[in-house]
Design a protein around this motif. Sequence first.
Motif, PDB file in Angstrom:
ATOM      1  N   GLY A  83     -27.578  13.012  -3.187  1.00 18.62           N
ATOM      2  CA  GLY A  83     -27.557  11.628  -3.633  1.00 18.62           C
ATOM      3  C   GLY A  83     -27.597  10.604  -2.513  1.00 18.62           C
ATOM      4  N   ASP A  84     -27.504  11.035  -1.265  1.00 21.88           N
ATOM      5  CA  ASP A  84     -27.539  10.096  -0.134  1.00 21.88           C
ATOM      6  C   ASP A  84     -28.068  10.819   1.108  1.00 21.88           C
ATOM      7  N   ALA A  85     -29.384  10.993   1.158  1.00 23.39           N
ATOM      8  CA  ALA A  85     -30.023  11.771   2.218  1.00 23.39           C
ATOM      9  C   ALA A  85     -29.747  11.226   3.621  1.00 23.39           C
ATOM     10  N   SER A  86     -29.440   9.949   3.731  1.00 23.21           N
ATOM     11  CA  SER A  86     -29.211   9.367   5.061  1.00 23.21           C
ATOM     12  C   SER A  86     -27.749   9.442   5.507  1.00 23.21           C
ATOM     13  N   ALA A  87     -26.860   9.849   4.615  1.00 27.37           N
ATOM     14  CA  ALA A  87     -25.434   9.938   4.966  1.00 27.37           C
ATOM     15  C   ALA A  87     -25.216  11.015   6.023  1.00 27.37           C
ATOM     16  N   LEU A  88     -24.323  10.720   6.967  1.00 27.06           N
ATOM     17  CA  LEU A  88     -23.949  11.686   8.000  1.00 27.06           C
ATOM     18  C   LEU A  88     -22.433  11.847   7.987  1.00 27.06           C
ATOM     19  N   PRO A  89     -21.937  12.861   7.264  1.00 25.33           N
ATOM     20  CA  PRO A  89     -20.494  13.094   7.239  1.00 25.33           C
ATOM     21  C   PRO A  89     -19.988  13.427   8.646  1.00 25.33           C
ATOM     22  N   ALA A  90     -18.694  13.308   8.835  1.00 25.09           N
ATOM     23  CA  ALA A  90     -18.085  13.559  10.145  1.00 25.09           C
ATOM     24  C   ALA A  90     -18.462  14.930  10.697  1.00 25.09           C
ATOM     25  N   VAL A  91     -18.478  15.955   9.860  1.00 25.45           N
ATOM     26  CA  VAL A  91     -18.802  17.303  10.333  1.00 25.45           C
ATOM     27  C   VAL A  91     -20.206  17.345  10.920  1.00 25.45           C
ATOM     28  N   GLN A  92     -21.134  16.609  10.341  1.00 25.49           N
ATOM     29  CA  GLN A  92     -22.500  16.584  10.867  1.00 25.49           C
ATOM     30  C   GLN A  92     -22.592  15.748  12.137  1.00 25.49           C
ATOM     31  N   ARG A  93     -21.833  14.664  12.211  1.00 21.93           N
ATOM     32  CA  ARG A  93     -21.815  13.867  13.453  1.00 21.93           C
ATOM     33  C   ARG A  93     -21.242  14.688  14.605  1.00 21.93           C
ATOM     34  N   GLU A  94     -20.196  15.468  14.322  1.00 20.67           N
ATOM     35  CA  GLU A  94     -19.597  16.321  15.356  1.00 20.67           C
ATOM     36  C   GLU A  94     -20.565  17.418  15.791  1.00 20.67           C
TER      37      GLU A  94
END
Length: 155
Positions: A83-94
Amino acid sequence: MLKNIDPLLNADILHALCAMGHGDEVVICDANFPADSVARQTVLGRVLRLDGVSSPRAVRAVLSVMPLDTFVDHPAERMEVVGDASALPAVQREAQQEVDAAEGRALPFASIERFEFYTRAKAAYCVIATGETRGYGCFIFKKGVQLAPDVSEKN
């Protein structure tokens, strides 16, 4: 004990990473991912485990010994947030920080829709399941080549 090998990399994981060839893919996934059922369909045919380890820490360990493919646009990919392809959760940023550190440059993840990620994971060489409890801690990495120095230039 081996020198200069990340202690997280057990014999099974080292063997799989070594056996992989240029262009083969490894999946690093979180604890929510259907790792066992997906891994049964991979080249290796069984899941490799890093229980109790976060996905970003597993990424660091794997990329400490495995070069990424420089012949493709996106050798590092992440599962998209539904539902939000551009979202970058913390785990992905890390995990992105670990990729950039391993490569010595910015190498942004490409994103893969959730169900396409499952399809790609089934075609991978192997799946490494972590103990990551945060959602979307799922990544695919394409193995590159490590060029040996040209010994003829030294003579």
